[in-house]
Scaffold this active site. Sequence first.
Site, short mmCIF file in Angstrom:
data_model
loop_
_atom_site.label_atom_id
_atom_site.label_comp_id
_atom_site.label_asym_id
_atom_site.label_seq_id
_atom_site.Cartn_x
_atom_site.Cartn_y
_atom_site.Cartn_z
N HIS A 123 4.04 -64.52 -8.23
CA HIS A 123 5.30 -64.24 -8.93
C HIS A 123 5.16 -63.12 -9.96
O HIS A 123 6.03 -62.95 -10.80
CB HIS A 123 5.82 -65.51 -9.59
N CYS A 131 8.84 -49.25 -15.34
CA CYS A 131 10.15 -48.61 -15.26
C CYS A 131 10.66 -48.72 -13.83
O CYS A 131 9.92 -48.42 -12.87
CB CYS A 131 10.03 -47.15 -15.67
N CYS A 158 11.37 -41.71 -18.97
CA CYS A 158 12.60 -41.17 -18.38
C CYS A 158 13.87 -41.86 -18.91
O CYS A 158 14.96 -41.56 -18.44
CB CYS A 158 12.55 -41.28 -16.86
P1 NAD Z 1 7.19 -76.63 -12.81
O1 NAD Z 1 7.60 -76.44 -14.23
O2 NAD Z 1 8.21 -76.82 -11.77
O3 NAD Z 1 6.22 -77.90 -12.73
C1 NAD Z 1 5.12 -78.05 -13.58
C2 NAD Z 1 4.44 -79.34 -13.24
O4 NAD Z 1 3.27 -79.42 -14.04
C3 NAD Z 1 5.29 -80.58 -13.52
O5 NAD Z 1 5.46 -81.30 -12.33
C4 NAD Z 1 4.45 -81.36 -14.54
O6 NAD Z 1 4.44 -82.74 -14.29
C5 NAD Z 1 3.09 -80.78 -14.39
N1 NAD Z 1 2.29 -80.78 -15.60
C6 NAD Z 1 2.71 -80.61 -16.90
N2 NAD Z 1 1.65 -80.62 -17.73
C7 NAD Z 1 0.55 -80.79 -16.94
C8 NAD Z 1 -0.85 -80.88 -17.22
N3 NAD Z 1 -1.33 -80.78 -18.47
N4 NAD Z 1 -1.70 -81.07 -16.17
C9 NAD Z 1 -1.23 -81.18 -14.90
N5 NAD Z 1 0.09 -81.11 -14.59
C10 NAD Z 1 0.96 -80.91 -15.60
O7 NAD Z 1 6.21 -75.42 -12.47
P2 NAD Z 1 5.94 -74.65 -11.10
O8 NAD Z 1 5.77 -75.62 -9.99
O9 NAD Z 1 4.88 -73.68 -11.43
O10 NAD Z 1 7.28 -73.85 -10.80
C11 NAD Z 1 7.95 -73.19 -11.85
C12 NAD Z 1 8.14 -71.71 -11.69
O11 NAD Z 1 8.29 -71.24 -13.04
C13 NAD Z 1 7.00 -70.94 -11.13
O12 NAD Z 1 7.53 -70.04 -10.23
C14 NAD Z 1 6.38 -70.14 -12.30
O13 NAD Z 1 6.30 -68.77 -11.98
C15 NAD Z 1 7.41 -70.23 -13.41
N6 NAD Z 1 6.86 -70.59 -14.74
C16 NAD Z 1 5.68 -70.05 -15.13
C17 NAD Z 1 5.15 -70.37 -16.37
C18 NAD Z 1 3.82 -69.75 -16.75
O14 NAD Z 1 3.51 -68.65 -16.29
N7 NAD Z 1 3.03 -70.43 -17.58
C19 NAD Z 1 5.81 -71.27 -17.22
C20 NAD Z 1 7.05 -71.79 -16.79
C21 NAD Z 1 7.56 -71.44 -15.53
#
Ligand code: NAD
Length: 254
Positions: A123, A131, A158
Site C-alpha cells: 500500500h 509530485c 513545478c
Molecule cells: P485493521 O485495522 O483492519 O486490523 C488490525 C488488526 O490488528 C485488528 O484485527 C486488531 O485486532 C489487530 N491488533 C491490534 N493490536 C494488535 C497487536 N498488538 N498484536 C496483534 N494484533 C493486533 O488493519 P489492516 O488489516 O492492516 O487493514 C487496514 C488498512 O489500513 C491497511 O490497508 C493499512 O494500509 C492501513 N493502515 C495502516 C496503518 C499503519 O501503517 N500503521 C495504520 C492504520 C491503517
Amino acid sequence: MTTTTDLDRACDLVASASRIAGFTGAGISAESGVPTFRDSDDALWRKYDPTVIAHIQNFRRDPTLYWEFFREARYPVMSRAHPNDGHRALVDMEAAGRLPWLITQNIDGLHQAAGSSNVIELHGNTRRILCLECGAKHGWDEVYAMLEHTAVPPCKVCEGAIKPDVVFFGEGLPAPAMRQAARAVADCDLFLAVGSSLVVYPAAMMPLEAKVRGARLIIVNMTPTPHDGHADVVLRQPAGQVLPMLAEVASGQR
Ligand code: NAD
C-alpha cells in the site's frame, strides 16, 4: 485465548519451516502507538474517515481535508512512532535466513526503521511524497513545514499537486509489489499473518492462497478474522509478545 498448546504448535511450525513469508497489518504497529482502523474507536477515524479523505477522487478534487489530517494526525503520530519488539523480531527472523519476504499493508515505514530489508509494500509508504505532475520527491518533514504556511502544499519544482506515495481508495495496488508478493505466496512453506483483520482485499486473499498452495498458516491477531478457520494455529496475543518467541525458535535459540 491462546493456550500453551497453541504456542507450542506455532513454535513447531516455525522450527520446521525453511521459507517463511511474513505478512503484516496495522496491528503490528499498534504497540508503537499508531492506531489501527477497525478495532479502534479513536475519535481520529470519526473526524477523518479514511474512505473519504484518502479517496483519490476526493483528493484530486480538493486535497485540503487530507492535508489537514496529515498536519493534525498523521505526521504527529507517525513521526513519534518507533519500531517495537514485533517489528524487531521479524528483523531477527530475516537475519536468521528464515524469513525471505515481509509483505506489509502498512504505510508507516516501521519495518524498514527496525532494519528489515526484505519489505514488500503493498500500500506504499506515507513518508515518500511525490509530485503527481513531475515526480519530484519531497521530504516528510519538508512537507510538514510547508503546512505551517499553506493548506495545500505545492510541488517545490513545478507547483503541481503532491501526494504521499500511498495507495488511496479508488487506486490499484503497485504491480511490482504484487508480483513480489505473489512469488512469496507461491514459494513459502509457512505464512505468518500478523496484526491484520484480513478484510482488505486483495491483500486478504494472500494467506488463503498460500494455504491452498500447501503452506502452513499462523495467524497472530488480537481479534477474530474471517480466515481463522483455515489457519493451522491462531494466536490471540499482542504481536510484540508472540513474535520474539517465534524469532527465538527461528534463530535456534529456543
Ligand atoms: P485493521 O485495522 O483492519 O486490523 C488490525 C488488526 O490488528 C485488528 O484485527 C486488531 O485486532 C489487530 N491488533 C491490534 N493490536 C494488535 C497487536 N498488538 N498484536 C496483534 N494484533 C493486533 O488493519 P489492516 O488489516 O492492516 O487493514 C487496514 C488498512 O489500513 C491497511 O490497508 C493499512 O494500509 C492501513 N493502515 C495502516 C496503518 C499503519 O501503517 N500503521 C495504520 C492504520 C491503517
